[in-house]
Write a protein that holds these residues in place. Structure first.
Motif, mmCIF file in Angstrom:
data_model
loop_
_atom_site.group_PDB
_atom_site.id
_atom_site.type_symbol
_atom_site.label_atom_id
_atom_site.label_comp_id
_atom_site.label_asym_id
_atom_site.label_seq_id
_atom_site.Cartn_x
_atom_site.Cartn_y
_atom_site.Cartn_z
ATOM 1 N N GLU A 246 0.831 -1.210 0.000
ATOM 2 C CA GLU A 246 0.000 0.000 0.000
ATOM 3 C C GLU A 246 0.861 1.252 0.000
ATOM 4 N N ARG A 247 1.974 1.215 0.699
ATOM 5 C CA ARG A 247 2.885 2.368 0.701
ATOM 6 C C ARG A 247 3.488 2.583 -0.689
ATOM 7 N N VAL A 248 3.888 1.481 -1.329
ATOM 8 C CA VAL A 248 4.461 1.590 -2.669
ATOM 9 C C VAL A 248 3.416 2.120 -3.648
ATOM 10 N N LYS A 249 2.209 1.645 -3.523
ATOM 11 C CA LYS A 249 1.128 2.106 -4.402
ATOM 12 C C LYS A 249 0.850 3.587 -4.192
ATOM 13 N N ALA A 250 0.840 4.024 -2.927
ATOM 14 C CA ALA A 250 0.582 5.434 -2.647
ATOM 15 C C ALA A 250 1.652 6.329 -3.246
ATOM 16 N N CYS A 251 2.895 5.876 -3.225
ATOM 17 C CA CYS A 251 3.996 6.696 -3.728
ATOM 18 C C CYS A 251 4.108 6.667 -5.243
ATOM 19 N N GLY A 253 1.981 4.615 -7.512
ATOM 20 C CA GLY A 253 0.826 4.247 -8.314
ATOM 21 C C GLY A 253 0.891 2.848 -8.891
ATOM 22 N N ILE A 254 1.906 2.060 -8.516
ATOM 23 C CA ILE A 254 1.981 0.684 -9.017
ATOM 24 C C ILE A 254 0.703 -0.058 -8.644
ATOM 25 N N GLY A 255 0.160 -0.786 -9.598
ATOM 26 C CA GLY A 255 -1.111 -1.470 -9.424
ATOM 27 C C GLY A 255 -2.259 -0.752 -10.087
ATOM 28 N N LEU A 256 -2.008 0.499 -10.452
ATOM 29 C CA LEU A 256 -3.006 1.281 -11.176
ATOM 30 C C LEU A 256 -2.572 1.437 -12.629
ATOM 31 N N GLN A 279 12.652 -3.568 -13.612
ATOM 32 C CA GLN A 279 11.397 -3.397 -14.319
ATOM 33 C C GLN A 279 10.276 -3.073 -13.340
ATOM 34 N N GLU A 280 9.279 -2.350 -13.847
ATOM 35 C CA GLU A 280 8.144 -1.991 -13.000
ATOM 36 C C GLU A 280 7.495 -3.213 -12.375
ATOM 37 N N ARG A 281 7.359 -4.281 -13.155
ATOM 38 C CA ARG A 281 6.661 -5.468 -12.665
ATOM 39 C C ARG A 281 7.413 -6.190 -11.556
ATOM 40 N N SER A 282 8.686 -5.898 -11.373
ATOM 41 C CA SER A 282 9.457 -6.583 -10.340
ATOM 42 C C SER A 282 9.808 -5.676 -9.163
ATOM 43 N N LEU A 283 9.391 -4.424 -9.186
ATOM 44 C CA LEU A 283 9.771 -3.505 -8.110
ATOM 45 C C LEU A 283 9.277 -3.986 -6.755
ATOM 46 N N GLN A 284 8.002 -4.347 -6.674
ATOM 47 C CA GLN A 284 7.456 -4.758 -5.379
ATOM 48 C C GLN A 284 8.168 -6.002 -4.854
ATOM 49 N N ALA A 290 14.350 -6.973 -0.300
ATOM 50 C CA ALA A 290 15.249 -6.027 0.355
ATOM 51 C C ALA A 290 14.762 -5.638 1.742
ATOM 52 N N THR A 291 13.616 -6.141 2.102
ATOM 53 C CA THR A 291 13.066 -5.892 3.431
ATOM 54 C C THR A 291 13.183 -7.136 4.296
ATOM 55 N N TRP A 292 12.448 -8.190 3.953
ATOM 56 C CA TRP A 292 12.385 -9.367 4.828
ATOM 57 C C TRP A 292 13.569 -10.314 4.644
ATOM 58 N N LEU A 293 14.078 -10.469 3.434
ATOM 59 C CA LEU A 293 15.271 -11.302 3.275
ATOM 60 C C LEU A 293 16.486 -10.617 3.897
ATOM 61 N N PHE A 294 16.608 -9.303 3.723
ATOM 62 C CA PHE A 294 17.705 -8.586 4.366
ATOM 63 C C PHE A 294 17.595 -8.696 5.887
ATOM 64 N N GLN A 295 16.377 -8.635 6.405
ATOM 65 C CA GLN A 295 16.185 -8.791 7.846
ATOM 66 C C GLN A 295 16.724 -10.136 8.315
ATOM 67 N N ASP A 296 16.403 -11.197 7.581
ATOM 68 C CA ASP A 296 16.894 -12.529 7.930
ATOM 69 C C ASP A 296 18.410 -12.634 7.737
ATOM 70 N N LEU A 297 18.891 -12.184 6.586
ATOM 71 C CA LEU A 297 20.296 -12.359 6.244
ATOM 72 C C LEU A 297 21.202 -11.620 7.215
ATOM 73 N N VAL A 298 20.896 -10.356 7.470
ATOM 74 C CA VAL A 298 21.776 -9.525 8.289
ATOM 75 C C VAL A 298 21.665 -9.875 9.766
ATOM 76 N N GLN A 299 20.436 -10.007 10.245
ATOM 77 C CA GLN A 299 20.251 -10.131 11.690
ATOM 78 C C GLN A 299 20.305 -11.569 12.194
ATOM 79 N N GLU A 300 19.877 -12.533 11.373
ATOM 80 C CA GLU A 300 19.864 -13.917 11.820
ATOM 81 C C GLU A 300 21.105 -14.690 11.386
ATOM 82 N N ARG A 301 21.740 -14.265 10.289
ATOM 83 C CA ARG A 301 22.855 -15.049 9.735
ATOM 84 C C ARG A 301 24.209 -14.353 9.878
#
Length: 468
Positions: A246-251, A253-256, A279-284, A290-301
Protein backbone atom coordinates in the motif's frame (compact mmCIF):
# COMPACT_ATOMS: atom_id res chain seq x y z
CA UNK A 1 25.10 -17.42 11.16
CA UNK A 2 26.37 -18.26 7.72
CA UNK A 3 29.13 -20.78 7.25
CA UNK A 4 32.71 -19.57 7.44
CA UNK A 5 35.59 -21.17 5.57
CA UNK A 6 36.37 -23.54 8.42
CA UNK A 7 32.79 -24.82 8.41
CA UNK A 8 32.80 -25.19 4.63
CA UNK A 9 36.00 -27.23 4.84
CA UNK A 10 34.35 -29.51 7.38
CA UNK A 11 31.34 -30.04 5.11
CA UNK A 12 33.58 -30.93 2.19
CA UNK A 13 35.58 -33.32 4.37
CA UNK A 14 32.42 -35.01 5.66
CA UNK A 15 31.12 -35.36 2.11
CA UNK A 16 34.40 -36.95 1.04
CA UNK A 17 34.35 -39.38 3.96
CA UNK A 18 30.75 -40.29 3.19
CA UNK A 19 31.66 -41.08 -0.41
CA UNK A 20 34.63 -43.15 0.68
CA UNK A 21 32.51 -45.24 3.05
CA UNK A 22 29.33 -45.61 1.01
CA UNK A 23 30.54 -45.40 -2.57
CA UNK A 24 29.90 -42.76 -5.17
CA UNK A 25 26.11 -42.98 -4.92
CA UNK A 26 25.68 -43.92 -1.26
CA UNK A 27 24.40 -47.20 0.15
CA UNK A 28 22.59 -49.18 -2.52
CA UNK A 29 19.49 -51.28 -2.10
CA UNK A 30 16.55 -50.82 0.24
CA UNK A 31 16.47 -49.97 3.92
CA UNK A 32 12.99 -50.80 5.19
CA UNK A 33 13.97 -51.18 8.82
CA UNK A 34 11.76 -49.34 11.29
CA UNK A 35 13.27 -46.21 12.82
CA UNK A 36 14.86 -46.46 16.22
CA UNK A 37 12.83 -45.38 19.23
CA UNK A 38 12.65 -41.60 19.40
CA UNK A 39 14.10 -41.11 15.90
CA UNK A 40 12.25 -39.38 13.11
CA UNK A 41 10.89 -41.82 10.54
CA UNK A 42 12.58 -40.69 7.33
CA UNK A 43 11.23 -43.48 5.13
CA UNK A 44 9.39 -42.35 1.97
CA UNK A 45 5.63 -42.81 2.40
CA UNK A 46 3.48 -43.54 -0.66
CA UNK A 47 1.51 -40.48 -1.71
CA UNK A 48 -0.94 -39.61 -4.44
CA UNK A 49 0.91 -37.98 -7.32
CA UNK A 50 -0.37 -34.45 -7.89
CA UNK A 51 -1.41 -33.38 -11.36
CA UNK A 52 0.24 -32.80 -13.81
CA UNK A 53 2.63 -35.60 -12.78
CA UNK A 54 1.81 -38.65 -14.93
CA UNK A 55 -0.89 -40.76 -13.29
CA UNK A 56 1.13 -43.97 -13.63
CA UNK A 57 4.11 -42.56 -11.71
CA UNK A 58 4.84 -43.51 -8.09
CA UNK A 59 5.06 -40.65 -5.61
CA UNK A 60 6.37 -40.51 -2.06
CA UNK A 61 6.68 -37.86 0.62
CA UNK A 62 8.39 -37.68 3.97
CA UNK A 63 10.71 -35.84 6.35
CA UNK A 64 14.48 -36.16 6.31
CA UNK A 65 15.05 -36.18 10.07
CA UNK A 66 16.80 -32.80 10.08
CA UNK A 67 13.77 -30.52 9.66
CA UNK A 68 13.24 -30.69 5.89
CA UNK A 69 10.28 -32.20 4.07
CA UNK A 70 10.57 -33.87 0.68
CA UNK A 71 8.69 -35.31 -2.28
CA UNK A 72 9.87 -37.99 -4.69
CA UNK A 73 8.32 -39.02 -8.02
CA UNK A 74 9.37 -42.09 -10.00
CA UNK A 75 8.11 -42.79 -13.54
CA UNK A 76 6.48 -46.07 -14.49
CA UNK A 77 9.01 -48.83 -15.22
CA UNK A 78 11.89 -46.71 -13.85
CA UNK A 79 14.81 -48.89 -12.80
CA UNK A 80 17.88 -47.33 -11.17
CA UNK A 81 20.57 -49.18 -13.13
CA UNK A 82 19.51 -47.73 -16.47
CA UNK A 83 17.75 -44.50 -15.54
CA UNK A 84 18.27 -40.92 -14.38
CA UNK A 85 17.53 -39.16 -11.10
CA UNK A 86 17.13 -35.36 -11.05
CA UNK A 87 17.76 -33.75 -7.68
CA UNK A 88 15.92 -30.42 -7.58
CA UNK A 89 17.14 -27.40 -5.58
CA UNK A 90 14.30 -24.91 -5.26
CA UNK A 91 14.22 -21.14 -5.38
CA UNK A 92 13.58 -18.53 -2.71
CA UNK A 93 14.76 -18.55 -0.07
CA UNK A 94 11.58 -18.43 1.99
CA UNK A 95 11.97 -16.69 5.31
CA UNK A 96 9.38 -18.73 7.23
CA UNK A 97 9.77 -22.27 8.58
CA UNK A 98 9.76 -25.13 6.05
CA UNK A 99 6.31 -26.20 4.84
CA UNK A 100 5.66 -29.72 3.58
CA UNK A 101 3.59 -28.39 0.69
CA UNK A 102 6.55 -26.53 -0.79
CA UNK A 103 8.15 -29.60 -2.36
CA UNK A 104 4.80 -30.82 -3.63
CA UNK A 105 4.36 -27.51 -5.45
CA UNK A 106 7.86 -27.83 -6.89
CA UNK A 107 7.06 -31.33 -8.14
CA UNK A 108 3.90 -30.06 -9.82
CA UNK A 109 5.82 -27.23 -11.47
CA UNK A 110 8.61 -29.49 -12.74
CA UNK A 111 6.39 -32.44 -13.66
CA UNK A 112 8.10 -32.22 -17.06
CA UNK A 113 11.04 -34.03 -15.42
CA UNK A 114 8.90 -37.09 -14.75
CA UNK A 115 7.17 -36.82 -18.13
CA UNK A 116 10.63 -36.99 -19.70
CA UNK A 117 11.22 -40.32 -17.93
CA UNK A 118 13.41 -39.20 -15.02
CA UNK A 119 12.92 -39.68 -11.29
CA UNK A 120 12.59 -36.42 -9.35
CA UNK A 121 13.39 -35.57 -5.73
CA UNK A 122 13.12 -32.19 -3.99
CA UNK A 123 13.69 -30.97 -0.43
CA UNK A 124 12.19 -27.94 1.30
CA UNK A 125 15.56 -27.40 3.06
CA UNK A 126 15.67 -27.80 6.81
CA UNK A 127 15.19 -24.14 7.70
CA UNK A 128 13.83 -20.97 6.21
CA UNK A 129 16.00 -17.99 5.40
CA UNK A 130 19.32 -17.61 3.67
CA UNK A 131 22.02 -20.28 3.67
CA UNK A 132 23.31 -21.64 0.37
CA UNK A 133 25.69 -24.23 1.79
CA UNK A 134 23.12 -25.54 4.26
CA UNK A 135 20.62 -25.95 1.42
CA UNK A 136 23.25 -27.84 -0.60
CA UNK A 137 23.73 -30.16 2.37
CA UNK A 138 19.96 -30.72 2.59
CA UNK A 139 19.80 -31.62 -1.10
CA UNK A 140 22.65 -34.10 -0.75
CA UNK A 141 21.02 -35.67 2.31
CA UNK A 142 17.86 -36.30 0.27
CA UNK A 143 19.91 -37.85 -2.52
CA UNK A 144 21.40 -40.29 -0.06
CA UNK A 145 17.94 -41.09 1.28
CA UNK A 146 16.70 -41.76 -2.25
CA UNK A 147 19.57 -44.17 -2.92
CA UNK A 148 18.96 -46.07 0.33
CA UNK A 149 15.37 -46.77 -0.58
CA UNK A 150 15.28 -46.94 -4.36
CA UNK A 151 18.82 -47.77 -5.45
CA UNK A 152 21.63 -45.82 -7.13
CA UNK A 153 20.61 -44.46 -10.55
CA UNK A 154 22.80 -44.71 -13.59
CA UNK A 155 23.07 -40.92 -13.76
CA UNK A 156 22.25 -38.27 -11.14
CA UNK A 157 21.69 -34.71 -12.30
CA UNK A 158 21.54 -31.68 -10.03
CA UNK A 159 18.99 -29.05 -11.13
CA UNK A 160 18.87 -25.63 -9.48
CA UNK A 161 16.25 -22.99 -10.32
CA UNK A 162 16.61 -19.34 -9.20
CA UNK A 163 18.15 -19.34 -5.68
CA UNK A 164 18.41 -23.09 -6.24
CA UNK A 165 20.93 -22.27 -8.97
CA UNK A 166 23.18 -20.85 -6.26
CA UNK A 167 22.58 -24.00 -4.20
CA UNK A 168 23.35 -26.35 -7.09
CA UNK A 169 26.48 -24.48 -8.19
CA UNK A 170 27.77 -24.65 -4.61
CA UNK A 171 26.82 -28.31 -4.16
CA UNK A 172 28.72 -29.19 -7.34
CA UNK A 173 31.85 -27.99 -5.54
CA UNK A 174 31.14 -29.13 -1.97
CA UNK A 175 30.46 -32.68 -3.15
CA UNK A 176 33.03 -32.85 -5.91
CA UNK A 177 34.53 -36.33 -6.39
CA UNK A 178 38.03 -37.23 -5.38
CA UNK A 179 40.50 -37.50 -8.28
CA UNK A 180 39.86 -40.67 -10.24
CA UNK A 181 36.55 -41.34 -8.50
CA UNK A 182 32.93 -40.77 -9.39
CA UNK A 183 31.02 -38.36 -7.22
CA UNK A 184 27.36 -38.23 -6.20
CA UNK A 185 26.42 -36.03 -9.17
CA UNK A 186 27.17 -36.50 -12.84
CA UNK A 187 25.98 -33.19 -14.29
CA UNK A 188 24.45 -29.85 -13.32
CA UNK A 189 21.61 -27.79 -14.83
CA UNK A 190 21.20 -24.18 -13.67
CA UNK A 191 18.04 -22.39 -14.83
CA UNK A 192 17.43 -18.67 -14.25
CA UNK A 193 20.03 -19.02 -11.53
CA UNK A 194 20.99 -16.47 -8.91
CA UNK A 195 24.61 -17.13 -9.77
CA UNK A 196 27.97 -15.82 -8.69
CA UNK A 197 27.28 -15.49 -4.95
CA UNK A 198 24.98 -13.40 -2.78
CA UNK A 199 27.44 -10.50 -2.58
CA UNK A 200 27.06 -9.44 -6.19
CA UNK A 201 23.59 -10.91 -6.76
CA UNK A 202 21.82 -8.97 -4.01
CA UNK A 203 23.65 -5.69 -3.53
CA UNK A 204 21.43 -3.87 -6.06
CA UNK A 205 18.60 -4.34 -3.57
CA UNK A 206 20.38 -1.98 -1.18
CA UNK A 207 20.41 0.49 -4.08
CA UNK A 208 16.66 0.01 -4.34
CA UNK A 209 16.12 0.61 -0.63
CA UNK A 210 18.10 3.84 -0.53
CA UNK A 211 16.65 5.18 -3.78
CA UNK A 212 13.09 4.24 -2.84
CA UNK A 213 13.46 5.95 0.54
CA UNK A 214 14.96 9.09 -0.98
CA UNK A 215 12.03 9.30 -3.41
CA UNK A 216 9.09 8.06 -1.33
CA UNK A 217 10.17 8.53 2.30
CA UNK A 218 7.65 5.99 3.61
CA UNK A 219 9.75 2.86 4.28
CA UNK A 220 10.18 3.68 7.11
CA UNK A 221 7.66 6.47 7.62
CA UNK A 222 8.96 9.62 9.35
CA UNK A 223 6.79 8.67 12.35
CA UNK A 224 8.38 5.23 12.66
CA UNK A 225 11.68 4.25 14.25
CA UNK A 226 14.53 5.01 11.87
CA UNK A 227 17.13 2.35 11.10
CA UNK A 228 19.94 1.69 8.61
CA UNK A 229 18.23 0.42 5.47
CA UNK A 230 20.64 -2.50 5.05
CA UNK A 231 18.99 -3.95 8.15
CA UNK A 232 15.85 -4.75 6.17
CA UNK A 233 13.58 -4.25 9.16
CA UNK A 234 14.14 -4.07 12.91
CA UNK A 235 13.58 -7.39 14.65
CA UNK A 236 10.39 -6.22 16.36
CA UNK A 237 8.87 -4.46 13.33
CA UNK A 238 5.21 -5.31 12.63
CA UNK A 239 5.12 -4.18 8.99
CA UNK A 240 3.30 -6.64 6.73
CA UNK A 241 3.76 -7.24 3.03
CA UNK A 242 0.30 -5.88 2.29
CA UNK A 243 1.07 -2.72 4.23
CA UNK A 244 4.30 -2.20 2.32
CA UNK A 245 2.45 -2.77 -0.96
CA UNK A 246 0.00 0.00 0.00
CA UNK A 247 2.89 2.37 0.70
CA UNK A 248 4.46 1.59 -2.67
CA UNK A 249 1.13 2.11 -4.40
CA UNK A 250 0.58 5.43 -2.65
CA UNK A 251 4.00 6.70 -3.73
CA UNK A 252 4.31 5.31 -7.24
CA UNK A 253 0.83 4.25 -8.31
CA UNK A 254 1.98 0.68 -9.02
CA UNK A 255 -1.11 -1.47 -9.42
CA UNK A 256 -3.01 1.28 -11.18
CA UNK A 257 -3.15 1.86 -14.94
CA UNK A 258 -0.67 4.54 -15.93
CA UNK A 259 -3.44 6.94 -16.89
CA UNK A 260 -4.95 6.67 -13.41
CA UNK A 261 -1.74 7.63 -11.66
CA UNK A 262 -0.93 11.19 -10.79
CA UNK A 263 1.87 12.98 -12.58
CA UNK A 264 3.83 12.91 -9.35
CA UNK A 265 3.43 9.14 -9.02
CA UNK A 266 4.59 8.55 -12.57
CA UNK A 267 7.59 10.81 -12.00
CA UNK A 268 8.58 9.06 -8.78
CA UNK A 269 8.28 5.64 -10.40
CA UNK A 270 10.38 6.71 -13.38
CA UNK A 271 13.09 8.03 -11.05
CA UNK A 272 13.28 4.77 -9.08
CA UNK A 273 13.33 2.53 -12.14
CA UNK A 274 15.85 4.73 -13.94
CA UNK A 275 18.25 4.77 -11.01
CA UNK A 276 18.12 1.06 -10.14
CA UNK A 277 17.52 -0.43 -13.62
CA UNK A 278 14.76 -2.83 -12.69
CA UNK A 279 11.40 -3.40 -14.32
CA UNK A 280 8.14 -1.99 -13.00
CA UNK A 281 6.66 -5.47 -12.66
CA UNK A 282 9.46 -6.58 -10.34
CA UNK A 283 9.77 -3.51 -8.11
CA UNK A 284 7.46 -4.76 -5.38
CA UNK A 285 9.09 -8.19 -5.30
CA UNK A 286 12.60 -6.79 -5.08
CA UNK A 287 11.54 -4.36 -2.36
CA UNK A 288 10.06 -7.25 -0.39
CA UNK A 289 13.35 -9.16 -0.69
CA UNK A 290 15.25 -6.03 0.35
CA UNK A 291 13.07 -5.89 3.43
CA UNK A 292 12.39 -9.37 4.83
CA UNK A 293 15.27 -11.30 3.28
CA UNK A 294 17.70 -8.59 4.37
CA UNK A 295 16.18 -8.79 7.85
CA UNK A 296 16.89 -12.53 7.93
CA UNK A 297 20.30 -12.36 6.24
CA UNK A 298 21.78 -9.52 8.29
CA UNK A 299 20.25 -10.13 11.69
CA UNK A 300 19.86 -13.92 11.82
CA UNK A 301 22.85 -15.05 9.73
CA UNK A 302 25.48 -12.28 9.94
CA UNK A 303 25.24 -11.12 13.55
CA UNK A 304 23.85 -7.71 12.62
CA UNK A 305 26.60 -6.87 10.12
CA UNK A 306 25.84 -5.85 6.55
CA UNK A 307 27.64 -7.34 3.53
CA UNK A 308 26.24 -4.59 1.31
CA UNK A 309 27.37 -1.01 0.86
CA UNK A 310 26.86 1.79 -1.64
CA UNK A 311 29.88 4.03 -1.17
CA UNK A 312 30.84 5.52 -4.53
CA UNK A 313 27.66 4.46 -6.37
CA UNK A 314 26.16 7.14 -8.60
CA UNK A 315 22.38 7.36 -8.78
CA UNK A 316 21.07 9.36 -11.76
CA UNK A 317 17.92 11.41 -11.54
CA UNK A 318 16.51 14.07 -9.25
CA UNK A 319 13.98 14.42 -6.45
CA UNK A 320 12.17 17.72 -5.89
CA UNK A 321 14.57 19.45 -8.22
CA UNK A 322 17.73 18.30 -6.42
CA UNK A 323 20.11 15.52 -7.55
CA UNK A 324 19.05 12.13 -6.29
CA UNK A 325 22.69 11.21 -5.80
CA UNK A 326 22.99 13.75 -2.97
CA UNK A 327 19.86 12.54 -1.17
CA UNK A 328 20.39 8.80 -0.79
CA UNK A 329 21.72 7.32 2.43
CA UNK A 330 25.26 5.95 2.19
CA UNK A 331 26.53 2.84 3.93
CA UNK A 332 29.83 0.98 4.04
CA UNK A 333 29.76 -2.80 3.96
CA UNK A 334 31.28 -4.72 6.86
CA UNK A 335 34.37 -6.69 5.69
CA UNK A 336 33.62 -9.66 7.96
CA UNK A 337 30.05 -9.88 6.67
CA UNK A 338 31.32 -9.70 3.08
CA UNK A 339 33.63 -12.64 3.77
CA UNK A 340 30.98 -14.72 5.52
CA UNK A 341 28.46 -14.27 2.72
CA UNK A 342 31.08 -15.05 0.09
CA UNK A 343 32.23 -18.20 1.93
CA UNK A 344 28.66 -19.45 2.10
CA UNK A 345 27.41 -18.57 -1.37
CA UNK A 346 30.12 -17.60 -3.85
CA UNK A 347 31.23 -20.43 -6.15
CA UNK A 348 34.92 -21.02 -6.54
CA UNK A 349 34.35 -22.42 -10.03
CA UNK A 350 36.27 -25.55 -9.09
CA UNK A 351 34.15 -28.33 -10.51
CA UNK A 352 34.65 -30.67 -13.43
CA UNK A 353 31.01 -31.63 -13.69
CA UNK A 354 29.41 -30.96 -17.08
CA UNK A 355 27.31 -27.86 -16.45
CA UNK A 356 24.51 -26.38 -18.53
CA UNK A 357 22.85 -23.09 -17.70
CA UNK A 358 19.71 -21.66 -19.28
CA UNK A 359 18.58 -18.13 -18.56
CA UNK A 360 15.69 -15.98 -19.76
CA UNK A 361 17.15 -12.89 -21.40
CA UNK A 362 14.43 -10.69 -19.90
CA UNK A 363 14.42 -12.32 -16.45
CA UNK A 364 13.06 -9.59 -14.14
CA UNK A 365 14.31 -11.19 -10.91
CA UNK A 366 17.69 -12.86 -11.44
CA UNK A 367 19.41 -10.60 -13.93
CA UNK A 368 20.75 -12.44 -16.96
CA UNK A 369 24.03 -10.57 -16.46
CA UNK A 370 24.72 -12.82 -13.47
CA UNK A 371 25.71 -15.44 -16.03
CA UNK A 372 28.74 -13.28 -16.85
CA UNK A 373 29.81 -13.37 -13.21
CA UNK A 374 29.53 -17.15 -13.08
CA UNK A 375 31.42 -17.61 -16.34
CA UNK A 376 34.25 -15.43 -15.01
CA UNK A 377 34.43 -17.60 -11.89
CA UNK A 378 34.63 -20.77 -13.98
CA UNK A 379 37.26 -19.21 -16.24
CA UNK A 380 39.36 -18.17 -13.24
CA UNK A 381 39.21 -21.74 -11.93
CA UNK A 382 40.09 -23.26 -15.30
CA UNK A 383 36.77 -25.11 -15.56
CA UNK A 384 34.95 -23.05 -18.20
CA UNK A 385 35.52 -25.86 -20.69
CA UNK A 386 32.86 -27.77 -18.72
CA UNK A 387 30.28 -24.97 -18.94
CA UNK A 388 27.73 -24.21 -21.66
CA UNK A 389 25.46 -21.20 -21.19
CA UNK A 390 22.27 -20.91 -23.21
CA UNK A 391 19.82 -18.02 -23.36
CA UNK A 392 16.12 -17.94 -24.08
CA UNK A 393 14.05 -15.05 -25.42
CA UNK A 394 11.63 -15.34 -22.50
CA UNK A 395 10.64 -12.83 -19.84
CA UNK A 396 9.57 -14.81 -16.78
CA UNK A 397 11.73 -15.87 -13.87
CA UNK A 398 9.95 -18.69 -12.08
CA UNK A 399 9.57 -21.09 -15.00
CA UNK A 400 10.76 -21.59 -18.56
CA UNK A 401 9.30 -23.68 -21.37
CA UNK A 402 8.60 -27.37 -20.73
CA UNK A 403 10.32 -28.29 -23.98
CA UNK A 404 13.42 -26.32 -23.06
CA UNK A 405 13.76 -28.13 -19.72
CA UNK A 406 13.35 -31.51 -21.47
CA UNK A 407 15.95 -30.53 -24.05
CA UNK A 408 18.46 -29.42 -21.41
CA UNK A 409 18.08 -32.68 -19.48
CA UNK A 410 18.49 -34.74 -22.65
CA UNK A 411 21.55 -32.78 -23.80
CA UNK A 412 23.16 -33.00 -20.37
CA UNK A 413 22.64 -36.75 -20.23
CA UNK A 414 24.24 -37.15 -23.66
CA UNK A 415 27.17 -35.00 -22.55
CA UNK A 416 27.67 -37.19 -19.46
CA UNK A 417 27.45 -40.37 -21.53
CA UNK A 418 29.54 -39.35 -24.53
CA UNK A 419 31.88 -36.73 -23.15
CA UNK A 420 30.90 -34.50 -26.10
CA UNK A 421 30.16 -30.95 -25.01
CA UNK A 422 27.11 -29.51 -26.84
CA UNK A 423 27.14 -26.12 -28.52
CA UNK A 424 24.34 -23.61 -28.05
CA UNK A 425 23.26 -24.44 -31.60
CA UNK A 426 23.08 -28.11 -30.60
CA UNK A 427 20.83 -27.18 -27.69
CA UNK A 428 18.51 -25.18 -29.93
CA UNK A 429 18.29 -28.07 -32.40
CA UNK A 430 17.64 -30.52 -29.58
CA UNK A 431 14.79 -28.35 -28.32
CA UNK A 432 13.22 -28.14 -31.77
CA UNK A 433 13.41 -31.92 -32.16
CA UNK A 434 11.35 -32.38 -28.97
CA UNK A 435 8.55 -29.96 -29.86
CA UNK A 436 6.25 -32.67 -31.17
CA UNK A 437 6.53 -34.65 -27.95
CA UNK A 438 6.43 -31.88 -25.32
CA UNK A 439 4.57 -29.02 -26.99
CA UNK A 440 1.22 -30.60 -27.85
CA UNK A 441 -0.70 -27.56 -26.55
CA UNK A 442 1.51 -25.08 -28.37
CA UNK A 443 2.37 -23.27 -25.13
CA UNK A 444 5.86 -24.66 -24.52
CA UNK A 445 7.90 -23.83 -27.57
CA UNK A 446 11.61 -23.26 -28.06
CA UNK A 447 12.97 -19.74 -27.66
CA UNK A 448 16.72 -20.32 -27.54
CA UNK A 449 19.02 -17.67 -29.00
CA UNK A 450 22.27 -19.53 -29.79
CA UNK A 451 24.37 -16.45 -30.60
CA UNK A 452 23.22 -14.20 -27.75
CA UNK A 453 25.63 -13.27 -24.93
CA UNK A 454 24.99 -11.21 -21.78
CA UNK A 455 26.77 -8.00 -20.86
CA UNK A 456 28.87 -7.65 -17.72
CA UNK A 457 26.95 -7.26 -14.47
CA UNK A 458 28.51 -3.82 -14.06
CA UNK A 459 26.38 -2.62 -16.97
CA UNK A 460 23.33 -3.26 -14.78
CA UNK A 461 24.59 -2.86 -11.21
CA UNK A 462 27.14 -0.13 -10.42
CA UNK A 463 30.33 -1.48 -8.81
CA UNK A 464 31.11 -0.72 -5.19
CA UNK A 465 34.27 0.89 -3.91
CA UNK A 466 34.74 -1.90 -1.35
CA UNK A 467 36.58 -4.97 -2.55
CA UNK A 468 34.67 -8.19 -2.19
Amino acid sequence: MLLNKKHLHRIALLATLCLAVHGAHGVQGRDDASPRAGAVDTRPKPATCPAPVPADARCYSGADGQGAFYWIAIPKDWQPRGKVLVMHAHGGPETGPPQAGRSEQDLKRWAITVKAGHAWAGSTYKRGGYGVSFAAEDTERLRQLFVRHFGAPRITLLHGQSYGGAVASKAAELYAPLPGQRGPYDGVLLTNGVLGGGNSAYEFRLDLRVVYQAVCRNHPLPSEAQYPLWMGLPRDAKLTRSELAERVKACTGIGLPREQRTAEQNARLATILGAVKIQERSLQGHLNWATWLFQDLVQERLDGRSPFGNIGVHYPGSVNGAPLDAQVARYAADPQAIGQLAADSRPTGRTRLPTLSLHAIDDPTAFVELESVYRAQREAAGSADQLVQAFSAEREHSYLSDTEYAAMFAALIDWVDSGRKPSTADLAQRCTSLLTHFNADGQNGCHLRPDWQPAALESRVPPRLQAH
